[in-house]
Design an enzyme around this catalytic site. Structure first.
Site, short mmCIF file in Angstrom:
data_model
loop_
_atom_site.label_atom_id
_atom_site.label_comp_id
_atom_site.label_asym_id
_atom_site.label_seq_id
_atom_site.Cartn_x
_atom_site.Cartn_y
_atom_site.Cartn_z
N GLU A 121 0.83 -1.22 0.00
CA GLU A 121 0.00 0.00 0.00
C GLU A 121 0.86 1.26 0.00
O GLU A 121 0.53 2.26 -0.62
CB GLU A 121 -0.93 -0.01 1.21
N GLU B 250 -4.06 -9.32 3.49
CA GLU B 250 -4.84 -8.98 4.69
C GLU B 250 -6.03 -9.90 4.92
O GLU B 250 -6.38 -10.25 6.05
CB GLU B 250 -5.35 -7.53 4.60
#
Ligand SMILES: NC(=O)c1ccc[n+]([C@@H]2O[C@H](COP(=O)([O-])OP(=O)(O)OC[C@H]3O[C@@H](n4cnc5c(N)ncnc54)[C@H](O)[C@@H]3O)[C@@H](O)[C@H]2O)c1
Length: 676
Positions: A102, A122
C-alpha cells in the site's frame, strides 16, 4: 529504523527494520519525519523508497492489531507521500506485502526486480487492506485483477505486476538499487494514483461473485473487500478511503479476524518446543527410505521427491510396489494436466524414486519412515530388522496413527533415534505432521523431525505418546458419540450437517466413509456386535465400495441410504431402544464439546504442549474452519462454562467412562467467578 542516503539529487529512504521491515509505530514515525524533511530539502529532487536487507516490507506489525492505535497512522503517511510535490518512487525487491505494498501504491512510480513478489494478504487475517489498497490498486490494475489480488490475498510475481500495470518497469536484480536510482533521476513530476479513474467494467463484480460466492459465503473479510473495491468505482477517492477505514475498523475487532490472528500466531508458536534449545543440532537428511507403498507411503514419498530429496521405497510384493509407484506417477501426471507441474518436473521427481523389494536397500538412508499396516507386531518386527541394517545415526520413524512409539522403539537397540512422523491423508496434500516424541527420542532427532517437516512444506506439531496422539485421540469421543446418536435416533445426514454448517469440510460419518468404515473392523462377517460390524458385513466399507453411511455415485457424491436407515432401525430394535428426536444442540455438545474436553485432558497429561498446538492440529489435519481458530480457541470464545454445562447436560449419554477434564472444570469455575 529509517536510513537515508543522498545520491546527488536523489534521496534514498530505506526502511531498515529487520527481519521483515514491518511498519510498526517507530518505523512509521521515522518514515514520516524523513518524508517531511526531504520535502524541505532543496538538494533533493526525487525520493526513492526501498527496504533494507532482503525485501521491501512485509507490511503492518500484526501484534499492534490487538492494541490501541499509536503514533502516525499508515494511511496518513501514504497520503503525504502521494501529495508530495517531489516525485517519490518505490523500488521493490524481495516482497512488498500488505501495508508495504500500500505504501508503494501511494508512491508516484513503482519499480521492481524480476524476482519480486507483491500482494495484499490482509484477507487471510480476516481484515482488508486498510491503508488505501482497496482504492488505489483498482485504479492501477483494473477491477478483475484488483478483486483477484485483494479477495484471494495471493501475491503476484513481478512480470504479472508489470503486465497488469502495478509496476512501471523492472530493474536489474544485480544492479539494485543503483539501477533504480538512475531511473528515478530522470523523473521530474509526481503522478498520483488517486487522480486515475478505475476502468469501468460493470460485469466485473458479477463475474467475480459467480466464480467465488460459495468459497466466501460465511466469511466477513472477503465480503468487505468486495464492498470496498466497489467503492473505488462508485465513490470519489476520499469517500472510498473513508469507507475502507470504516470497514477495516469493523473487521479488525471482529470475531473472525481475532480467530485468524490466533491461527497465525499459533502456527508460529507450534514450531517452538519449550525444552528444546533453538540451537539444537540437526542431522543431515539427504536420502529418505519409506517402507510400504500403500495409501500413506506413496503420499509421504511424494513430499520428499517434490522437494528434490531421493526416496528408496520398499514393498513386500512386486504387485504392491508397482501399484504404489503407478499411483504416485498418476498423481503427478494429474497435477501436470492441471498445469501445476511441467512434464519435466514430473520426470524429475519420479527419477528420484528408487522402488525395491530389498529391505537392505534402506542401509544408506538418513531417515526411514515406516508406513505399513497398523499392527504392533508387524511394526516391531520391521523396526527390529531396521535396527540391523540402518546406518548409525539414521532416524527411524513410524507413521502409526495410534500405536506407542515407545513400544515400537523398544524393538531396536537405538530408541533415541526413533520418533513418530504422523502424516495425514492424503499425505502429499495435507499440511499437518504430528511429530511424536517418545520417552527416549533424542533432542537432535526431534529437532531434525520438526525442521524436515517444515522443509517439505508441512506444519509440524509435537505430541507425546498416547493412543491416537493429539488429533486422532480427540476423534474418538466424537466418533463414539456419532455412532451412539445414530442408534438413539439421529440420522447420518443430521449429524454431518451440524458439522458442515459449523464450517467443517465434512461431518464425522462422511469422514469415516472417506477413511474406510472397515478401519479397525475384526473382518468376521458373521460376528455382528456393532453398527460398524453390520455396515462392514453388508460390504458398506465407505467411498471405496461406493457405499458406507451414504450411497455414492461415480463422482463420489453422497446420497442418504435407505439401506443404512434399515440397518440402524434393526440395530435399535435389537438393543430395545426407541428412537427419539435429537437436537442439533445435543450433537454439538456430544461431538464438539467432547473434543474440547479430550483436548483439555491432552494438555493436563502433557501430550500437547499448549492449547494452540491442538488448534493447529485441527486446522491443518482435519480442516477445522480457520475463522473459528481451532477447537480450544473456539471453546474459549463461546465460554468454557458453556462447554462444561453442555457436557454436564449429556454426561450420562456421552459414554460409560466419560469424565469432565479437571482443567476444563477449573477454568470454567474461574470464568464464572466474579473476581476474574
Ligand atoms: N490411511 C490413512 O488415512 C492413514 C493416515 C495416517 C496414518 N496412517 C497410518 O499409516 C500406516 C499405513 O497406512 P496405509 O493406509 O498407508 O495402509 P495401506 O494398507 O494402504 O498400506 C500399507 C502397505 O504396507 C505394505 N507392507 C506391509 N508390510 C510390509 C513390509 N513388511 N515391508 C514392506 N511393505 C509392507 C503393504 O503391502 C501395503 O502396501 C498405518 O500405520 C496407518 O495407521 C494411515
Amino acid at each position: 529504523m529509517i536510513e537515508t542516503k543522498l545520491h546527488e539529487d536523489v534521496l534514498e529512504i530505506i526502511i531498515a527494520n529487520a527481519p521483515v521491515n514491518a511498519l510498526g509505530a517507530a518505523v512509521r514515525g521515522a518514515l514520516s519525519q524523513a518524508i517531511d524533511a526531504a520535502q524541505g530539502d532543496d538538494q533533493v529532487k526525487v525520493i526513492l523508497l526501498r527496504g533494507a536487507g532482503k525485501l521491501f516490507s512485509a507490511g503492518a506489525d500484526i501484534s499492534e492489531f490487538d492494541q490501541p492505535p499509536t503514533g502516525c497512522a499508515l494511511p496518513a503517511i501514504i497520503d503525504t507521500i502521494e501529495a508530495s510535490s517531489k516525485p517519490i518512487v518505490a523500488a521493490i525487491h524481495g516482497t512488498a506485502l500488505g501495508g508495504g505494498l500500500e505504501l508503494a501504491l501511494g508512491c508516484h512510480y513503482r519499480l521492481a526486480t524480476p524476482s519480486a513478489k507483491m500482494g495484499l494478504p490482509e484477507v487471510s487475517l480476516g481484515i482488508l487492506p486498510g491503508a488505501g489498497g482497496t482504492q488505489r490498486l483498482p485504479r492501477l490494475v483494473g477491477l478483475d485483477a484488483a478483486l483477484a489480488m485483494i479477495v484471494s490475498g495471493s501475491p503476484v510475481d513481478a512480470s504479472s505486476a508489470l503486465a497488469m500495470g502495478l509496476v512501471d518497469r523492472l530493474v536489474d536484480e544485480e544492479d539494485f538499487p543503483a539501477a533504480a536510482i538512475s531511473y528515478a533521476r530522470i523523473l521530474d513530476a509526481p503522478r498520483r494514483t488517486r487522480d486515475r479513474q478505475v476502468a469501468d467494467d460493470a460485469g466485473a463484480f458479477d463475474r467475480f461473485a459467480a466464480a467465488n460466492a460459495r468459497r466466501i459465503e460465511t466469511l466477513d473479510a472477503p465480503k468487505a473487500c468486495i464492498a470496498a473495491v466497489k467503492a473505488s468505482v462508485e465513490l470519489p477517492i476520499d469517500e472510498g478511503l473513508a469507507l475502507e477505514r470504516k470497514l477495516f475498523a469493523e473487521l479488525v475487532t471482529g470475531a473472525q479476524a481475532k480467530a485468524l490472528r490466533h491461527a497465525f500466531f499459533a502456527e508460529r508458536a507450534a514450531g517452538k518446543i519449550a525444552d528444546l534449545p533453538a540451537d539444537t543440532p540437526r542431522r543431515p537428511i539427504a536420502k529418505v527410505g519409506v517402507i510400504g507403498a500403500g495409501t500413506m507411503g506413496g503420499g509421504i514419498s511424494m513430499n520428499f521427491l517434490s522437494a528434490g530429496i531421493g526416496v528408496t521405497i520398499v514393498e513386500m510384493t512386486r504387485e504392491a510396489l508397482d501399484r504404489g509407484v503407478g499411483l504416485m506417477r498418476a498423481n503427478y501426471e494429474a497435477s501436470a494436466r492441471k498445469g501445476r507441474l511441467t512434464i519435466e518436473e514430473v520426470e524429475q521427481a519420479m527419477g528420484l524414486l528408487a522402488p525395491t523389494l530389498e529391505f537392505e536397500a534402506l542401509g544408506d538412508c538418513d531417515l526411514i519412515i515406516e508406513a505399513v499396516y497398523e499392527n504392533m507386531e508387524v511394526k516391531k518386527e520391521i523396526f527390529a530388522r531396521l535396527d540391523a541394517i540402518a546406518k548409525p545415526g539414521a532416524i527411524l520413524a513410524s507413521n502409526t496413527s495410534y500405536l506407542s512409539i515407545d513400544e515400537i522403539a523398544s524393538a531396536t537397540s537405538r530408541p533415541a533415534d526413533v520418533l513418530g512422523l504422523h502424516f495425514f491423508s492424503p499425505a502429499n496434500i495435507m499440511k499437518l505432521v504430528e511429530v511424536v516424541r517418545g520417552e527416549a527420542t533424542a533432542d537432535d532427532v526431534l529437532a531434525t523431525g520438526m525442521q524436515l517437516a517444515r522443509s517439505i512444506g508441512k506444519v509440524p506439531v509435537v505430541a507425546r505418546v498416547c493412543y491416537g496422539f493429539i488429533g486422532n485421540r480427540m476423534l474418538i469421543p466424537r466418533q463414539d458419540n456419532a455412532y451412539a446418536m445414530l442408534l438413539e435416533g439421529a440420522t447420518p445426514e443430521q449429524i454431518d450437517r451440524v458439522h458442515t454448517d459449523f464450517g467443517m469440510p465434512m461431518g464425522p460419518l462422511q469422514m469415516i466413509d472417506l477413511a474406510g468404515v472397515d478401519i479397525g473392523w475384526h473382518r468376521d462377517v458373521d460376528r455382528i456386535e456393532s453398527l460398524q460390524d453390520a455396515l462392514c458385513a453388508a460390504g458398506r466399507w465407505g467411498q471405496k465400495t461406493k457405499a458406507g453411511f451414504y450411497d455414492y455415485d461415480e463422482k463420489r457424491k453422497p446420497t442418504p441410504s435407505p439401506a443404512v436407515a434399515e440397518i440402524i432401525d434393526e440395530f435399535r430394535a435389537r438393543a430395545g431402544m426407541v428412537a427419539r428426536a435429537i437436537s442439533d444442540e445435543e450433537i454439538v455438545a456430544r461431538t464438539l464439546y467432547t473434543m474440547v474436553n479430550e483436548g483439555a485432558k491432552l494438555l493436563e497429561e502433557g501430550i500437547a504442549q499448549r492449547a494452540s498446538d491442538i488448534d493447529i492440529v485441527w486446522l491443518y489435519g482435519y480442516g477445522w474452519p480457520r475463522h473459528k481458530g481451532g477447537p480450544m480457541f473456539w471453546a474459549d470464545e463461546i465460554g468454557l462454562t458453556t462447554v462444561v454445562q453442555g457436557l454436564e447436560r449429556y454426561a450420562d449419554r456421552i459414554g460409560e467412562d466419560f469424565s469432565i477434564a479437571p482443567l476444563l472444570a477449573r477454568q470454567s469455575d474461574d470464568e464464572g467467578s466474579p473476581t476474574t
